[in-house]
Scaffold this motif. Sequence first.
Motif, PDB file in Angstrom:
ATOM      1  N   PHE A  52       0.842  -1.209   0.000  1.00 31.79           N
ATOM      2  CA  PHE A  52       0.000   0.000   0.000  1.00 31.79           C
ATOM      3  C   PHE A  52       0.869   1.247   0.000  1.00 31.79           C
ATOM      4  O   PHE A  52       1.810   1.341   0.799  1.00 31.79           O
ATOM      5  CB  PHE A  52      -0.861   0.059   1.272  1.00 31.79           C
ATOM      6  N   TYR A  93      -6.689   0.663   4.938  1.00 33.53           N
ATOM      7  CA  TYR A  93      -5.949  -0.098   3.925  1.00 33.53           C
ATOM      8  C   TYR A  93      -6.509  -1.505   3.980  1.00 33.53           C
ATOM      9  O   TYR A  93      -6.325  -2.208   4.984  1.00 33.53           O
ATOM     10  CB  TYR A  93      -4.450  -0.093   4.253  1.00 33.53           C
ATOM     11  N   ASN A 151      -5.739  -4.255  -3.665  1.00 30.09           N
ATOM     12  CA  ASN A 151      -5.305  -3.502  -2.463  1.00 30.09           C
ATOM     13  C   ASN A 151      -6.068  -2.183  -2.418  1.00 30.09           C
ATOM     14  O   ASN A 151      -5.797  -1.277  -3.184  1.00 30.09           O
ATOM     15  CB  ASN A 151      -3.782  -3.265  -2.494  1.00 30.09           C
ATOM     16  N   PHE A 201      -6.992   1.284  -0.920  1.00 29.70           N
ATOM     17  CA  PHE A 201      -6.668   2.418  -0.041  1.00 29.70           C
ATOM     18  C   PHE A 201      -7.969   3.204   0.012  1.00 29.70           C
ATOM     19  O   PHE A 201      -8.363   3.844  -0.952  1.00 29.70           O
ATOM     20  CB  PHE A 201      -5.541   3.195  -0.727  1.00 29.70           C
TER      21      PHE A 201
END
Length: 492
Positions: A52, A312, A371, A373
């Motif tokens: 991240f 995250y 992933n 965010f």
Amino acid sequence: MKQQKVIVIGAGISGLATSIRLRSQGYDVSVFEANSYPGGKLTAFSAEGYRFDMGPSLFTMPQFVEELFKVADKPISDYFEYKKKEVVCNYFYEDGTTFSALADEEKFAEQAAKTFEVDEATVLNYLHRSKSKYDLTASLFLEKSLHKTSTYLSKDTLKAIFNINSLDLNTTLSNYNAKVFKDERLQQFYNRFATYNGSSPYQTPGIMSMIPHLEQYFGTYIPKGGMHQISMSLYTLAQDIGVKFHLNTNVDEILVEKSKAAGIIANGKHIYADIVVSNSDVVPTYRRLLKGHKAPERILKQPRSSSALIFYWGITREFPELDLHNIFFSKDYETEFDYIFNKKEVHHDPTVYINITSKDVPKDAPDGCENWFTMINVPSNTGQDWGSIIKAARQNIITKVSRLLNEDISKLITYEAVLDPKSIESKTQSYQGALYGASSNNKYAAFLRHPNFKQSIKNLYFCGGSVHPGGGIPLCLLSGKIVSELIQKANQ
Ligand SMILES: Cc1cc2nc3c(=O)[nH]c(=O)nc-3n(C[C@H](O)[C@H](O)[C@H](O)COP(=O)(O)OP(=O)(O)OC[C@H]3O[C@@H](n4cnc5c(N)ncnc54)[C@H](O)[C@@H]3O)c2cc1C
């Protein structure tokens, strides 16, 4: 002439840029950084197969990064690669509207006319006005010190003054957008650009309508390997040209002798230098490093920009309808900003931004996973109960995104980490955890940012998001340029 020693306090993106420029100008440069890593807000972490970027996710105006490799006379291709995004951002509205903002101006206008109640010409005209505002003011407000008389004696300044009425300084961004666009969804789209410097569209002046130009004209990019490569490539470049780094070294005081910066105190040691540049936030620079010196209270008391709450998330599914940047708008934007800037709280229906670098950097997530965010704008830290805010926001975000994506995302989250304004403040010493220093919630904000130098202490300079010209990667890089030019001029 003897080589002059420069100390830079902080290895944020601006400290890195300043160190590269000054070293390239021939100075002996040492950077002192409190953390064990360079980059400040621009850092990253990995866990359970996911990578991240922790802070910035939108990369515009790469020319300012390129310039640093040019001044250092090193080929950028040895350090840093990036590619342009054709889809800038995917938007999701509460009424079910979806809109994919394209980089190409003509295609963007065509798509906007198909999605919203607007014709292509109105959109193109808005973008052209956005460009002229930028062209008129960039060299005055962004590329020079606003606090030197020479800035005001240029042709560019006179041109800006003659055209002051076209800059829309006397109206708010939201009122300006409401005058141009009938469709409230398009107003909300263009109001969002106030958040690019942590301000409210209902308070920031109409001149901020120049920000869409940066995204649409200069484009948006993704570095190969993610955003963190920006700070890491500059760190490597700085080391390669001879900048010395002292990580894990908090600076406790700036030494001033006979009204002149003379060095720093770190770990109890006096370290002397001819010039000191602070990349630390300007508020702690005065409160901790310059104790006993008169502080510019009016400037330090300017309200802070917004901060961020980020989840995250490791997500065990791929969503083809999502891209690198995605926005899920709140239903009532004005109330959302009233909560952030006036009530200093978080509304139950926040606008949610989801950045997914695995769309462009596949190794950032395991196969078949993404992933996320997941960020919302929140007030800066003034002592709120962040534990309760995080709990409520997490539930509200999951409910909203699940509804708009038609999938219960709570079941897909297998990894989670959280960053809140308090942790942003403690990790980077940014006052109240604000992302962009002071907010730009009034038309004088540009003049109320701290200058890049200090009149009463010679050889002391300031760079970074809390001083002129402001926050965000491009402006932080520009503040490094302004500081290096001021130092060069002072030493001629
Ligand atoms: C979550 C988040 C999202 C963002 N999104 C974007 C985005 O999409 N695009 C964009 O352009 N910008 C974005 N920003 C803003 C951007 O990250 C900042 O404007 C920029 O990185 C600030 O850089 P800086 O050099 O001013 O300072 P910082 O990154 O704050 O670095 C300052 C450094 O100085 C060090 N330091 C401070 N005091 C001392 C001391 N006394 N001694 C030693 N070291 C010290 C700190 O440890 C830190 O490393 C975002 C920020 C955050 C946090």
